[in-house]
Design a protein around this motif. Sequence first.
Motif, PDB file in Angstrom:
ATOM      1  N   GLY A 101       0.802  -1.229   0.000  1.00  0.00           N
ATOM      2  CA  GLY A 101       0.000   0.000   0.000  1.00  0.00           C
ATOM      3  C   GLY A 101       0.825   1.264   0.000  1.00  0.00           C
ATOM      4  N   CYS A 102       2.138   1.113   0.151  1.00  0.00           N
ATOM      5  CA  CYS A 102       3.020   2.287   0.157  1.00  0.00           C
ATOM      6  C   CYS A 102       3.221   2.792  -1.269  1.00  0.00           C
ATOM      7  N   ARG A 103       3.231   4.087  -1.416  1.00  0.00           N
ATOM      8  CA  ARG A 103       3.486   4.699  -2.706  1.00  0.00           C
ATOM      9  C   ARG A 103       4.537   5.790  -2.561  1.00  0.00           C
ATOM     10  N   GLU A 104       5.213   6.045  -3.662  1.00  0.00           N
ATOM     11  CA  GLU A 104       6.300   7.016  -3.648  1.00  0.00           C
ATOM     12  C   GLU A 104       5.793   8.392  -3.215  1.00  0.00           C
ATOM     13  N   ASN A 105       6.617   9.054  -2.409  1.00  0.00           N
ATOM     14  CA  ASN A 105       6.367  10.416  -1.925  1.00  0.00           C
ATOM     15  C   ASN A 105       5.267  10.504  -0.876  1.00  0.00           C
ATOM     16  N   MET A 106       4.823   9.366  -0.328  1.00  0.00           N
ATOM     17  CA  MET A 106       3.929   9.444   0.818  1.00  0.00           C
ATOM     18  C   MET A 106       4.669  10.057   2.010  1.00  0.00           C
ATOM     19  N   LEU A 107       3.917  10.662   2.890  1.00  0.00           N
ATOM     20  CA  LEU A 107       4.476  11.289   4.082  1.00  0.00           C
ATOM     21  C   LEU A 107       4.730  10.219   5.141  1.00  0.00           C
ATOM     22  N   THR A 108       5.966  10.125   5.631  1.00  0.00           N
ATOM     23  CA  THR A 108       6.324   9.087   6.604  1.00  0.00           C
ATOM     24  C   THR A 108       6.319   9.652   8.021  1.00  0.00           C
ATOM     25  N   ASP A 109       5.702   8.908   8.913  1.00  0.00           N
ATOM     26  CA  ASP A 109       5.750   9.207  10.345  1.00  0.00           C
ATOM     27  C   ASP A 109       6.063   7.882  11.041  1.00  0.00           C
ATOM     28  N   ILE A 110       7.352   7.626  11.269  1.00  0.00           N
ATOM     29  CA  ILE A 110       7.808   6.314  11.722  1.00  0.00           C
ATOM     30  C   ILE A 110       8.573   6.471  13.033  1.00  0.00           C
ATOM     31  N   ARG A 111       8.089   5.770  14.060  1.00  0.00           N
ATOM     32  CA  ARG A 111       8.791   5.705  15.343  1.00  0.00           C
ATOM     33  C   ARG A 111       9.578   4.400  15.404  1.00  0.00           C
ATOM     34  N   TYR A 112      10.768   4.465  15.992  1.00  0.00           N
ATOM     35  CA  TYR A 112      11.562   3.238  16.096  1.00  0.00           C
ATOM     36  C   TYR A 112      12.246   3.173  17.465  1.00  0.00           C
ATOM     37  N   THR A 113      12.365   1.960  17.966  1.00  0.00           N
ATOM     38  CA  THR A 113      13.102   1.686  19.196  1.00  0.00           C
ATOM     39  C   THR A 113      13.941   0.439  18.966  1.00  0.00           C
ATOM     40  N   THR A 114      15.083   0.372  19.649  1.00  0.00           N
ATOM     41  CA  THR A 114      15.937  -0.808  19.557  1.00  0.00           C
ATOM     42  C   THR A 114      15.453  -1.840  20.566  1.00  0.00           C
ATOM     43  N   SER A 115      14.970  -2.967  20.073  1.00  0.00           N
ATOM     44  CA  SER A 115      14.464  -4.016  20.966  1.00  0.00           C
ATOM     45  C   SER A 115      15.531  -5.056  21.281  1.00  0.00           C
ATOM     46  N   GLN A 116      16.582  -5.100  20.473  1.00  0.00           N
ATOM     47  CA  GLN A 116      17.607  -6.114  20.684  1.00  0.00           C
ATOM     48  C   GLN A 116      18.912  -5.650  20.064  1.00  0.00           C
ATOM     49  N   CYS A 117      20.022  -5.873  20.765  1.00  0.00           N
ATOM     50  CA  CYS A 117      21.350  -5.543  20.238  1.00  0.00           C
ATOM     51  C   CYS A 117      22.322  -6.624  20.689  1.00  0.00           C
ATOM     52  N   ASN A 118      22.873  -7.358  19.733  1.00  0.00           N
ATOM     53  CA  ASN A 118      23.818  -8.430  20.026  1.00  0.00           C
ATOM     54  C   ASN A 118      25.178  -8.101  19.417  1.00  0.00           C
ATOM     55  N   VAL A 119      26.221  -8.300  20.209  1.00  0.00           N
ATOM     56  CA  VAL A 119      27.586  -8.051  19.752  1.00  0.00           C
ATOM     57  C   VAL A 119      28.428  -9.287  20.055  1.00  0.00           C
ATOM     58  N   GLU A 120      29.181  -9.728  19.067  1.00  0.00           N
ATOM     59  CA  GLU A 120      30.056 -10.886  19.276  1.00  0.00           C
ATOM     60  C   GLU A 120      31.334 -10.731  18.462  1.00  0.00           C
ATOM     61  N   ILE A 121      32.355 -11.482  18.877  1.00  0.00           N
ATOM     62  CA  ILE A 121      33.627 -11.492  18.160  1.00  0.00           C
ATOM     63  C   ILE A 121      33.640 -12.672  17.199  1.00  0.00           C
ATOM     64  N   LYS A 122      34.029 -12.409  15.945  1.00  0.00           N
ATOM     65  CA  LYS A 122      34.128 -13.464  14.944  1.00  0.00           C
ATOM     66  C   LYS A 122      35.550 -13.515  14.386  1.00  0.00           C
ATOM     67  N   GLN A 123      35.850 -14.619  13.759  1.00  0.00           N
ATOM     68  CA  GLN A 123      37.170 -14.789  13.149  1.00  0.00           C
ATOM     69  C   GLN A 123      37.209 -14.127  11.779  1.00  0.00           C
ATOM     70  N   ASP A 124      38.387 -13.612  11.416  1.00  0.00           N
ATOM     71  CA  ASP A 124      38.577 -13.086  10.067  1.00  0.00           C
ATOM     72  C   ASP A 124      38.975 -14.224   9.130  1.00  0.00           C
ATOM     73  N   PHE A 125      39.382 -13.887   7.914  1.00  0.00           N
ATOM     74  CA  PHE A 125      39.724 -14.921   6.930  1.00  0.00           C
ATOM     75  C   PHE A 125      40.936 -15.748   7.360  1.00  0.00           C
ATOM     76  N   ASP A 126      41.773 -15.197   8.226  1.00  0.00           N
ATOM     77  CA  ASP A 126      42.952 -15.916   8.709  1.00  0.00           C
ATOM     78  C   ASP A 126      42.668 -16.702   9.978  1.00  0.00           C
ATOM     79  N   GLY A 127      41.428 -16.709  10.420  1.00  0.00           N
ATOM     80  CA  GLY A 127      41.084 -17.471  11.619  1.00  0.00           C
ATOM     81  C   GLY A 127      41.420 -16.769  12.920  1.00  0.00           C
ATOM     82  N   GLU A 128      41.661 -15.460  12.876  1.00  0.00           N
ATOM     83  CA  GLU A 128      41.999 -14.712  14.081  1.00  0.00           C
ATOM     84  C   GLU A 128      40.771 -13.910  14.548  1.00  0.00           C
ATOM     85  N   GLU A 129      40.672 -13.762  15.868  1.00  0.00           N
ATOM     86  CA  GLU A 129      39.518 -13.077  16.461  1.00  0.00           C
ATOM     87  C   GLU A 129      39.684 -11.556  16.317  1.00  0.00           C
TER      88      GLU A 129
END
Length: 518
Positions: free
Chosen positions: A246-274
């Motif tokens: 139902g959205c069309r181009e140039n409609m007026l947006t009124d959007i509220r947002y809140t962060t419900s979840q935030c996860n942070v982790e360490i991953k390995q790079d291509f060389d297998g290092e953290e």
Amino acid sequence: MELVKKKIHMDRIANKAGTQMVLEEDVNISDNRPDAAQLIAVRGEVVMDEIRVNDDRVGLKGRLQVQMLYLTDEEGMCASMESAIPFEEKINMEGVHHGDTVLTSWKIEDLNVGLINSRKLSVQAMLSFDVEQEEKMEQEAAVDIYHDEPVEYRKQQYPMLQMSVNKKDIFRIKEEMELPSNLPNAFRIIWHSITLNNIEFKALDEKIALQGEMKAFFLYEGEGDNDRTLWHESTVPFSGMIECHGCRENMLTDIRYTTSQCNVEIKQDFDGEERVFCVENVLDLEIRLYEEENLEVLSDIYGVAKEIEALTTEVSLKKLLLNNSGKCKCADHAKIQNTEMHIYQLVHSEAEIQIEEQTIVENGINIIGTLNVTTIYLCTNGQNTLYATKSSLPFQHFIDVPYIDNTAMHHIHWNLEQLSVSMIDSDELDIKAVMSYDVLVFTTKKANLITDIKVEELDMNKISELPGIVIYIAGTGDTLWDIGKKYYVPITQLKEVNGLTSEEIKAGDKILVVKGVS
């Protein structure tokens, strides 16, 4: 004879309520965490688990997530812990019923954490909640008429905002940030701060485009021989699409947002290092899309061969008064809180915008708020010790809105666009910030919309009492329409008989009226 009708989708805030809540709790440091020697920084976030709507009451259930960064007894080392303080609250709201839609917003008015001893902390917080009852309405209005018999009608245009989309959705932001080569591998994340800035929404056909910036700061413990507290900061752009029927181009947006979840982790790079920090944010979105329209409806109707009565309903049509963006600058010098912990090197700064008042005044909205800045720095004590200081910068801003009055509704979404913190000396900071905002201002206009007609045969006694021919002298405010309606004469006939090329007449004009029905 039949009316052509159109459905109008409208929304309004039917009721408002609010409350404040004080939370107090002592929190023990878990056994797997080191002893606390001194607090560095504290951050709080409200997480809502449930919003229950009952008759004349709204129930809130959630928790206050508190993250605390502190110094340990070990030289130069930091640790952190997190605690969740649950809460339940009931807000009285007369007129609300089960199944109604409510919009809930909240903020942390005050948050204080103190160190009781090396294994226990005290948390005190004041939360405020605002609840709005939203009503979605659908109204039919006559926009034309099918007729076989002679009938006179006129139309009127109303500029209005019609709600086209009202929905909830989520958007996931997933970004990876790799450590630069001059920093050692990461063994464990001690503390992180993830902020989203300059978020913009744009309506497209059947979707909404979203873009912004993610600013991430990490304190981490180095791997192996580098097991001291290290840090890394990075800013990355993000973008994406939200499917929206139902959205069309140039409609007026009124959007509220809140962060419900935030996860942070360490991953390995291509060389297998953290060496890669992976951040995933989940945004809860309340999406409202409006479409500006010049609504053309039947405003009046009368019959020539039939008696026609227009049945009307009074409605409040929402109209856009202002859709704009702006910026507000804020700058000041700030002394550090603990003058014994002198600044050697700045590490990281972040800020939160807290709006205290939004007051409608003559031709505008007056904003009073505070920019709360937290700065983490390295001390001059020679022990590679991190510490933090808080600074509060009050600001006032005026948003120009001509013709605004106290009945207007406004939504203002704030963003921190720029933050610059620099050292003046070891005890004082120079803080400069640019805050941007998007503002929507709505007003309402009462309108009597024709929703039906009542058709009857003419009252011939009434018709017979009307003169067959008359010279009507127009008074102040009289229109050709009024004359035609009074004598059951078509407008075209009045113009033709009087040699008029338009419907405009003025007081004192003599209008020849020849009765059309005998």
